[in-house]
Design a protein around this motif. Structure first.
Motif, PDB file in Angstrom:
ATOM      1  N   MET A 299       5.171  -6.364   3.441  1.00  0.00           N
ATOM      2  CA  MET A 299       4.258  -7.388   3.961  1.00  0.00           C
ATOM      3  C   MET A 299       4.122  -8.415   3.120  1.00  0.00           C
ATOM      4  N   PRO A 300       4.303  -9.637   3.461  1.00  0.00           N
ATOM      5  CA  PRO A 300       4.132 -10.890   2.677  1.00  0.00           C
ATOM      6  C   PRO A 300       2.433 -10.991   2.468  1.00  0.00           C
ATOM      7  N   PHE A 301       2.093 -11.044   1.350  1.00  0.00           N
ATOM      8  CA  PHE A 301       0.586 -11.009   1.241  1.00  0.00           C
ATOM      9  C   PHE A 301       0.318 -11.906  -0.196  1.00  0.00           C
ATOM     10  N   GLY A 302      -0.572 -12.998   0.065  1.00  0.00           N
ATOM     11  CA  GLY A 302      -0.754 -13.932  -1.059  1.00  0.00           C
ATOM     12  C   GLY A 302       0.230 -14.287  -1.986  1.00  0.00           C
ATOM     13  N   ASP A 303       0.153 -14.269  -3.293  1.00  0.00           N
ATOM     14  CA  ASP A 303       1.082 -14.418  -4.244  1.00  0.00           C
ATOM     15  C   ASP A 303       2.095 -13.253  -4.397  1.00  0.00           C
TER      16      ASP A 303
ATOM     17  N   ILE B   6      -1.673  -1.326  -1.835  1.00  0.00           N
ATOM     18  CA  ILE B   6      -1.490  -1.071  -0.620  1.00  0.00           C
ATOM     19  C   ILE B   6      -1.024  -1.690   0.532  1.00  0.00           C
ATOM     20  N   GLY B   7      -1.759  -3.079   0.368  1.00  0.00           N
ATOM     21  CA  GLY B   7      -1.390  -3.936   1.541  1.00  0.00           C
ATOM     22  C   GLY B   7      -0.009  -4.394   1.611  1.00  0.00           C
ATOM     23  N   HIS B   8       0.839  -4.294   0.986  1.00  0.00           N
ATOM     24  CA  HIS B   8       1.990  -4.932   1.187  1.00  0.00           C
ATOM     25  C   HIS B   8       3.023  -3.773   1.785  1.00  0.00           C
ATOM     26  N   ILE B   9       2.576  -2.507   2.190  1.00  0.00           N
ATOM     27  CA  ILE B   9       3.074  -1.741   2.884  1.00  0.00           C
ATOM     28  C   ILE B   9       2.280  -1.226   4.015  1.00  0.00           C
ATOM     29  N   HIS B  10       1.356  -1.992   4.279  1.00  0.00           N
ATOM     30  CA  HIS B  10       0.177  -1.694   5.318  1.00  0.00           C
ATOM     31  C   HIS B  10       0.418  -2.792   6.499  1.00  0.00           C
TER      32      HIS B  10
ATOM     33  N   LEU C 205       3.679   5.078  11.149  1.00  0.00           N
ATOM     34  CA  LEU C 205       3.668   3.778  11.924  1.00  0.00           C
ATOM     35  C   LEU C 205       2.745   2.815  11.455  1.00  0.00           C
ATOM     36  N   VAL C 206       1.785   2.879  10.543  1.00  0.00           N
ATOM     37  CA  VAL C 206       1.065   1.903   9.757  1.00  0.00           C
ATOM     38  C   VAL C 206       1.912   1.161   9.055  1.00  0.00           C
ATOM     39  N   HIS C 207       3.343   1.727   8.397  1.00  0.00           N
ATOM     40  CA  HIS C 207       4.157   0.878   7.630  1.00  0.00           C
ATOM     41  C   HIS C 207       4.996   0.210   8.301  1.00  0.00           C
ATOM     42  N   LEU C 208       5.192   0.053   9.551  1.00  0.00           N
ATOM     43  CA  LEU C 208       6.422  -0.429  10.097  1.00  0.00           C
ATOM     44  C   LEU C 208       6.038  -1.951  10.835  1.00  0.00           C
TER      45      LEU C 208
ATOM     46  N   GLU D  31      10.399  -8.237  -6.115  1.00  0.00           N
ATOM     47  CA  GLU D  31      10.000  -7.392  -6.722  1.00  0.00           C
ATOM     48  C   GLU D  31       9.182  -6.076  -6.111  1.00  0.00           C
ATOM     49  N   ALA D  32       8.405  -6.418  -5.200  1.00  0.00           N
ATOM     50  CA  ALA D  32       7.817  -5.319  -4.448  1.00  0.00           C
ATOM     51  C   ALA D  32       8.844  -4.365  -3.891  1.00  0.00           C
ATOM     52  N   ALA D  33       9.906  -4.940  -3.400  1.00  0.00           N
ATOM     53  CA  ALA D  33      10.857  -4.174  -2.488  1.00  0.00           C
ATOM     54  C   ALA D  33      11.439  -3.428  -3.566  1.00  0.00           C
TER      55      ALA D  33
END
Length: 278
Positions: A119-123, A229-233, A181-184, A128-130
């Protein structure tokens, strides 16, 4: 690395470019290759999502502790003699419970070499997150094989795109979505793909992150948690969102229960929806 492992890695690289990839995984030869690929996994290679007590008494600690709560989590559905497709098996805690209850299990998880959607989030740097996500997903997959070997249970494994599932998966009596499902980004598409493979029962268990609002049935809210947590939520859900999606897919005969694992009493309650075909 033995020849089975080399061929397996090559397969996932090549199949990633096809429109609906990752077929042929349920053949005995491919399952043998998967087992060979993970044959030398040790504890240091693993990341445990669920706490689990191994047969030798060692406890692998994870963020989620569902010990003693398996039946409630799975909605009390009889599994003996049923073919079960478990999505997102994590460390194998529920996999072991499903097999112990008599289910004939196939698990479905991310392709080898891939991580969860970011999930794109801020900066945040998505690339790198992937990479980080793929590394963690690999360690989590290792823990499933480690637990499988420790308990010696039988199960098949498929690693593919949940939004475009292989055409040769076959049919199953029961499909289970345990807190994934929260991660999709597109939960309905994942459920629709699963529904096409499910003869009778779909089970969704997840945290109740939104309260019921009668004026807004089926409410979903884009995830607002901060990284990491947010980038996979991707989403917060009301229980009715799951109920409505399942009804749209032909699973309208539903039983909904709320429950809380004793070891996680400080968390919001969980909801389990057991939905049968109309």
């Amino acid at each position: 690395m033995d020849q089975h492992a080399f061929d397996l890695a090559s397969y996932f690289r090549k199949e990633a470019v096809r429109r609906r990839p990752y077929g042929g995984q349920l053949t005995p030869s491919f399952q043998h290759a998967l087992a060979a690929y993970h044959n030398d996994i040790e504890e240091r290679d693993c990341e445990f999502y669920h706490s689990i007590t191994l047969p030798d008494g060692r406890v692998m600690n994870g963020a989620w502790d569902l010990r003693g709560h398996e039946a409630d989590y799975l909605g009390g559905v009889p599994l003996a003699g049923k073919s079960v497709l478990e999505y997102g098996p994590a460390s194998g805690f529920l996999s072991r419970a499903i097999v112990q209850a008599g289910g004939e299990l196939t698990v479905f998880d991310l392709p080898i070499g891939h991580g969860p959607e970011i999930m794109p989030f801020g900066d945040i740097t998505v690339g790198e997150a992937a990479i980080s996500g793929a590394y963690s997903a690999g360690r989590l997959r290792n823990s499933w094989w480690y637990v499988k070997r420790a308990f010696g249970f039988e199960a098949r494994a498929v690693y593919a795109d949940i939004f475009h599932q292989p055409d040769d998966l076959g049919m199953y009596d029961i499909a289970i979505f345990g807190a994934i499902l929260v991660h999709l980004s597109n939960p309905f598409q994942a459920l629709r793909e699963a529904a096409a493979l499910t003869r009778d029962t779909m089970i969704i268990t997840d945290l109740v992150s939104l309260p019921p609002i009668p004026q807004l049935p089926g409410l979903m809210q884009i995830g607002t948690s901060a990284p990491p947590i947010g980038h996979i939520h991707w989403w917060n859900y009301s229980a009715s969102a799951f109920e409505i999606m399942l009804k749209r897919l032909g699973f309208a005969n539903q039983v909904v229960t709320l429950h809380s694992p004793r070891a996680m009493a400080d968390q919001p309650p969980m909801v389990t929806i057991v939905a049968h075909r109309n």
